[in-house]
Design an enzyme around this catalytic site. Structure first.
Site, PDB file in Angstrom:
ATOM      1  N   ALA A  99       0.832  -1.198   0.000  1.00  0.00           N
ATOM      2  CA  ALA A  99       0.000   0.000   0.000  1.00  0.00           C
ATOM      3  C   ALA A  99       0.866   1.247   0.000  1.00  0.00           C
ATOM      4  O   ALA A  99       1.226   1.764  -1.053  1.00  0.00           O
ATOM      5  CB  ALA A  99      -0.955  -0.022   1.197  1.00  0.00           C
ATOM      6  N   ARG A 100       1.242   1.728   1.174  1.00  0.00           N
ATOM      7  CA  ARG A 100       2.154   2.856   1.320  1.00  0.00           C
ATOM      8  C   ARG A 100       3.011   2.628   2.555  1.00  0.00           C
ATOM      9  O   ARG A 100       2.513   2.170   3.593  1.00  0.00           O
ATOM     10  CB  ARG A 100       1.392   4.184   1.456  1.00  0.00           C
ATOM     11  CG  ARG A 100       0.722   4.657   0.166  1.00  0.00           C
ATOM     12  CD  ARG A 100       1.757   5.009  -0.893  1.00  0.00           C
ATOM     13  NE  ARG A 100       1.145   5.511  -2.120  1.00  0.00           N
ATOM     14  CZ  ARG A 100       0.710   4.759  -3.127  1.00  0.00           C
ATOM     15  NH1 ARG A 100       0.841   3.429  -3.033  1.00  0.00           N
ATOM     16  NH2 ARG A 100       0.194   5.298  -4.205  1.00  0.00           N
ATOM     17  N   GLU A 111      11.510   6.745  -0.703  1.00  0.00           N
ATOM     18  CA  GLU A 111      11.753   5.989  -1.931  1.00  0.00           C
ATOM     19  C   GLU A 111      12.546   6.835  -2.912  1.00  0.00           C
ATOM     20  O   GLU A 111      12.282   8.028  -3.038  1.00  0.00           O
ATOM     21  CB  GLU A 111      10.421   5.561  -2.562  1.00  0.00           C
ATOM     22  CG  GLU A 111       9.622   4.597  -1.696  1.00  0.00           C
ATOM     23  CD  GLU A 111       8.319   4.140  -2.345  1.00  0.00           C
ATOM     24  OE1 GLU A 111       8.061   4.533  -3.507  1.00  0.00           O
ATOM     25  OE2 GLU A 111       7.562   3.416  -1.692  1.00  0.00           O
ATOM     26  N   HIS A 120       8.816  -0.840  -5.105  1.00  0.00           N
ATOM     27  CA  HIS A 120       7.506  -0.269  -5.464  1.00  0.00           C
ATOM     28  C   HIS A 120       7.092  -0.737  -6.859  1.00  0.00           C
ATOM     29  O   HIS A 120       6.867   0.046  -7.782  1.00  0.00           O
ATOM     30  CB  HIS A 120       7.520   1.258  -5.388  1.00  0.00           C
ATOM     31  CG  HIS A 120       6.165   1.838  -5.117  1.00  0.00           C
ATOM     32  ND1 HIS A 120       5.967   3.025  -4.456  1.00  0.00           N
ATOM     33  CD2 HIS A 120       4.922   1.376  -5.417  1.00  0.00           C
ATOM     34  CE1 HIS A 120       4.670   3.280  -4.354  1.00  0.00           C
ATOM     35  NE2 HIS A 120       4.020   2.293  -4.934  1.00  0.00           N
TER      36      HIS A 120
END
Length: 319
Positions: free
Chosen positions: A237-238, A267, A286
């Protein structure tokens, strides 16, 4: 006619200009692709100060108020997706910057989630690396996910899709989120659990919440402490939804069997991050939304969005 300048950000694959027909706007727009992340906010400001149009790939490059303040020529910002927590929409409105998005066809993150679950339990990537390194025999014994319990945190569109895939693998699925109702669980066909029940009962926990101020740090030390010592956590998700410091400690202390993480608070993940030194975590950079089909859709819609903006008819406007 003087052409406007358009920046395509975070084109790590150097494919952006090939995946959409930018010739449709080349008479009005000069396009420049940036293949590397900016080293700092100051570097981003310096590189982008002369651009009127910016196309951003998800949340890879943040656009806080301070960045808008030093981009005097910026008029149009298009982000992939219809939500981007890294863009200060209020600041954009104040600077009279039009912000638009693009729509998803399918969300490939669900399939990646199942792939990470299989990597955690069957060690496919590890065994592949060992085979290529010349090792003759298997080292890791696998676990069967059929009959095990998946705990889904967040039962929106993506959480429901993952639940369906997990059930196809024979898993039992339970779900929890702060606003989740038993009725929603019944609609999706999964079990309803309290927060405490989910973290204590699930063999694998998968996070599918939207990042917001309410969900930031939602999963913390107390939740991880309730997990089975044989349990796994998956986050596609995050990054900030899970307390990274608490997760790091839990993994270092072997309080849980492992984790698979595709998203991070910073990131790209710094090369000296302690996650990289652990042997009980699967790390991916990611990958959730990164597919050729997805990129073609997003960049194609960015071209459409620029054309519409020139006509005074912005598409999929966010601000």
């Amino acid at each position: 006619m003087t052409r406007l300048r358009c920046a395509l950000l975070d084109d790590y694959f150097n494919l952006t200009l090939q995946l959409a027909d930018w010739s449709r706007i080349e008479d009005r727009v000069e396009v420049t692709a940036f293949n590397e992340p900016f080293a700092s906010p100051e570097a981003a400001a310096d590189a982008l100060k002369d651009f009127e149009i910016i196309c951003a790939m998800r949340e890879r490059t943040p656009f806080p108020r301070t960045l808008f303040a030093v981009l005097p020529r910026l008029k149009l910002l298009i982000t992939s997706g219809m939500r981007n927590a890294a863009i200060d929409l209020e600041a954009a409105k104040e600077r009279q910057v039009v912000v638009c998005g693009t729509q998803w066809g399918r969300d490939p993150t669900a399939a990646l989630t199942m792939g990470l679950i299989l990597e955690l339990t069957r060690h496919i990537g590890r065994e592949n690396a060992r085979m290529h390194a010349g090792d003759p025999l298997q080292k890791f014994i696998g676990l069967e996910i059929e009959g095990r319990t998946l705990g889904v945190v967040g039962l929106g569109k993506l959480g429901a899709k993952v639940s369906g895939l997990a059930k196809a693998f024979g898993m039992n699925v339970i779900a929890w989120s702060p606003n989740l109702t038993p009725e929603r669980c019944k609609e999706v066909g999964v079990g309803y659990a309290t927060r405490e029940e989910l973290f204590a009962a699930a063999d694998i926990i998968s996070v599918h919440m939207v990042l917001s101020e309410r969900s930031r740090g939602l999963i913390g030390q107390a939740d991880l402490a309730r997990m089975k010592p044989t349990g796994y956590l998956v986050n596609t998700a995050r990054g900030p939804i899970v307390d990274e410091a608490a997760l790091l400690e839990a993994l270092q202390q072997r309080q849980m069997a492992g984790a698979a993480i595709d998203v991070f608070s910073v990131e790209p993940l710094p090369v000296d991050h302690p996650f990289r030194k652990l042997d009980n975590i699967v790390l991916t950079p990611h990958l959730g939304y990164v597919t050729e089909e997805g990129f073609r859709a997003h960049y194609g819609q960015m071209v459409e969005g620029i054309e519409a903006w020139f006509k005074g008819e912005p598409l999929r406007r966010l601000a």
